[in-house]
Scaffold this active site. Structure first.
Site, PDB file in Angstrom:
ATOM      1  N   ARG A  90       0.858  -1.191   0.000  1.00  0.00           N
ATOM      2  CA  ARG A  90       0.000   0.000   0.000  1.00  0.00           C
ATOM      3  C   ARG A  90       0.899   1.248   0.000  1.00  0.00           C
ATOM      4  O   ARG A  90       1.723   1.406   0.904  1.00  0.00           O
ATOM      5  CB  ARG A  90      -0.928   0.006   1.230  1.00  0.00           C
ATOM      6  N   ASP A 238      -3.242   9.385   6.764  1.00  0.00           N
ATOM      7  CA  ASP A 238      -2.335   8.344   6.253  1.00  0.00           C
ATOM      8  C   ASP A 238      -0.950   8.893   5.940  1.00  0.00           C
ATOM      9  O   ASP A 238       0.039   8.159   5.977  1.00  0.00           O
ATOM     10  CB  ASP A 238      -2.937   7.680   5.015  1.00  0.00           C
TER      11      ASP A 238
HETATM   12  O1  MRU Z   1      -7.828   2.156   3.503  1.00  0.00           O
HETATM   13  P1  MRU Z   1      -7.752   2.224   5.000  1.00  0.00           P
HETATM   14  O2  MRU Z   1      -8.968   1.676   5.659  1.00  0.00           O
HETATM   15  O3  MRU Z   1      -6.479   1.627   5.526  1.00  0.00           O
HETATM   16  O4  MRU Z   1      -7.709   3.790   5.305  1.00  0.00           O
HETATM   17  C1  MRU Z   1      -7.565   4.189   6.637  1.00  0.00           C
HETATM   18  C2  MRU Z   1      -7.681   5.647   6.846  1.00  0.00           C
HETATM   19  O5  MRU Z   1      -7.802   6.426   5.926  1.00  0.00           O
HETATM   20  C3  MRU Z   1      -7.527   6.130   8.257  1.00  0.00           C
HETATM   21  O6  MRU Z   1      -8.260   7.300   8.446  1.00  0.00           O
HETATM   22  C4  MRU Z   1      -6.043   6.416   8.558  1.00  0.00           C
HETATM   23  O7  MRU Z   1      -5.253   5.329   8.204  1.00  0.00           O
HETATM   24  C5  MRU Z   1      -5.811   6.738   9.990  1.00  0.00           C
HETATM   25  S1  MRU Z   1      -6.051   5.337  11.056  1.00  0.00           S
HETATM   26  C6  MRU Z   1      -5.651   5.808  12.637  1.00  0.00           C
END
Ligand code: MRU
Length: 348
Positions: A90, A238
C-alpha cells in the site's frame, strides 16, 4: 475497553480480520509473508498505524526461519526482499514505509553481530513499535479530548479506532478518552464508501464503547451540517506533508470543504510517524488506486454493469488551509503550516 487488533504470540502475528466485521469477530494467524501481503492488500489489517506495526512484525516473520549459521549476505538479501514485498502492498500510508525503514536501520546497526543476535534485535524493535503505538495513542487521545466539549456533536470519516492501530485509536481514541472522562457526545458516522470502514468498523467500535452514534451515507454530511447538527469534525491521516497537507480516506477532502463553508472546526489526529517531512506539499503524496470490483461488485452484490469504467482512489489530500488543527502525541498544531509542523517534529 477498546479491542486489541494486533498481537504477537509464539512467533505468530495475530490480527483481527477486519473484512469479517461487524458480522463476526475472527482472528487470523499470520506466519508467512504471502499471507501478510494478502492481508494488508485486502484490508484484513488496515489503518496507517496498524499496517506499520503489522509490517514491522512481518520483517521478523520474513527472516525468522533463516538458519543462524548460513550466509549473512543472503540473510540481508532476504531481509531486503521482505521489506520490498511489504512496502509494495500500500503506497499512501507512510507509517508502513516508516516502520519498515526503522526495522532495516536496526539490522544495519547490528550487521556485525551474529544472525541470531540481529533477529533478536529485530524482534525487540517490532515489539517497541507496538508498545510505542499503544502509548502514543493514549497521549494523543488526551490532547484530542481537550478539543471536545461536553455534549458535542461530532462527525468522523473512516475508521481511526482500536482497529486502525494496535489498540485505542487516534481520532476515535480521542472520543473514547473524552467519553471515559464523562463527556457526553453524539457521533455522526460517515459510512465511508466503498469499503464501509465507517459503517462496519466505527459503528461497531462506538457501540461497543456505549457511545451514542448515528450512521449516515457520506453524501448526507452536508445536510446535517446545514441543519446545525455538527460542532466539530475529527478524522485520521495516512500521510501528512511538511506543510500540513493531509492524505486520508477518500471523502475526507469533501468533508473538510463542507466544514470550512459551515464554519465548523476540522481536526486531524495522527501520530508523528504519519508525518512525511520529505514532501513539501500534499501534491507529492502517492495515492493508491483500488480495484474496480470494490465499487461494482462490493460485498457480494453487483451494483453496476460489469464493463463499467471505474476510478477508485483510496485517499484524497486535504490542503492544510482547511485544517483547524493537527493533534499528535507531542501536542496540537493550530492552523498547521510548514513552520509549525517542522517545529513540532523537532520536539522529543
Ligand atoms: O484504507 P484504509 O482503511 O487503511 O484507510 C484508513 C484511513 O484512511 C484512516 O483514516 C487512517 O489510516 C488513519 S487510522 C488511525
Amino acid at each position: 475497553m477498546p479491542v486489541t487488533s494486533i498481537s504477537w504470540q509464539s512467533n505468530i502475528l495475530r490480527i483481527i480480520d477486519q473484512t469479517k466485521l461487524p458480522n463476526e469477530l475472527v482472528y487470523l494467524d499470520i506466519a508467512d509473508i504471502p499471507t501478510l501481503v494478502e492481508a494488508i492488500m485486502k484490508l484484513r489489517v488496515r489503518g496507517a498505524p496498524a499496517i506499520g506495526v503489522a509490517a514491522a512484525f512481518g520483517v521478523v516473520i520474513g527472516v525468522q526461519d533463516y538458519e543462524d549459521d548460513a550466509s549473512k549476505k543472503t540473510f540481508f538479501s532476504l531481509l531486503d526482499s521482505t521489506v520490498q514485498q511489504l512496502r509494495n502492498t500500500r503506497p499512501t500510508a507512510v507509517n508502513l514505509a516508516w516502520a519498515l525503514e526503522s526495522m532495516r536501520e536496526v539490522a544495519q546497526k547490528y550487521h556485525h553481530e551474529s544472525i541470531s543476535a540481529i533477529k533478536e534485535k529485530l524482534l525487540l524493535k517490532a515489539k517497541k513499535i507496538y508498545t510505542d503505538d499503544q502509548a502514543i495513542n493514549r497521549k494523543l487521545a488526551k490532547f484530542g479530548a481537550n478539543l471536545i466539549q461536553d455534549n458535542a456533536q461530532i462527525i468522523t470519516h473512516c475508521n481511526t479506532g482500536a482497529l486502525a492501530t494496535v489498540d485505542y485509536g487516534t481520532a476515535l481514541g480521542s472520543l473514547f478518552y473524552a467519553h471515559s472522562c464523562g463527556k457526553k457526545m453524539h457521533v455522526w458516522v460517515d459510512e465511508t464508501r466503498p469499503l464501509l470502514q465507517g459503517a462496519r468498523l466505527n459503528m461497531w467500535e462506538l457501540q461497543n464503547e456505549g457511545i451514542n452514534c448515528t450512521l449516515i451515507c457520506d453524501n448526507t454530511a452536508a445536510f446535517v451540517m446545514q441543519k446545525n447538527h455538527i460542532d466539530l469534525c475529527i478524522v485520521g491521516a495516512d500521510r501528512i506533508a511538511a506543510n500540513g497537507d493531509t492524505a486520508n480516506k477518500i471523502g475526507t477532502y469533501s468533508l473538510a470543504v463542507l466544514a470550512k463553508y459551515h464554519k465548523i472546526p476540522f481536526y486531524v489526529a495522527a501520530p508523528t510517524s504519519t508525518f512525511d517531512p520529505t514532501l513539501t506539499s500534499g501534491n507529492d503524496i502517492p495515492i493508491e488506486e483500488r480495484p474496480k470490483e470494490e465499487i461494482i461488485d462490493s460485498f457480494g452484490c453487483r451494483t453496476a454493469p460489469q464493463n463499467s469504467k471505474v476510478y477508485s482512489p483510496a485517499f484524497d489530500v486535504t490542503p492544510h488551509t482547511l485544517i483547524s488543527a493537527i493533534i499528535t502525541e507531542r501536542g496540537v498544531i493550530n492552523s498547521p503550516d510548514t513552520h509549525s509542523t517542522l517545529e513540532l517534529l523537532k520536539k522529543p
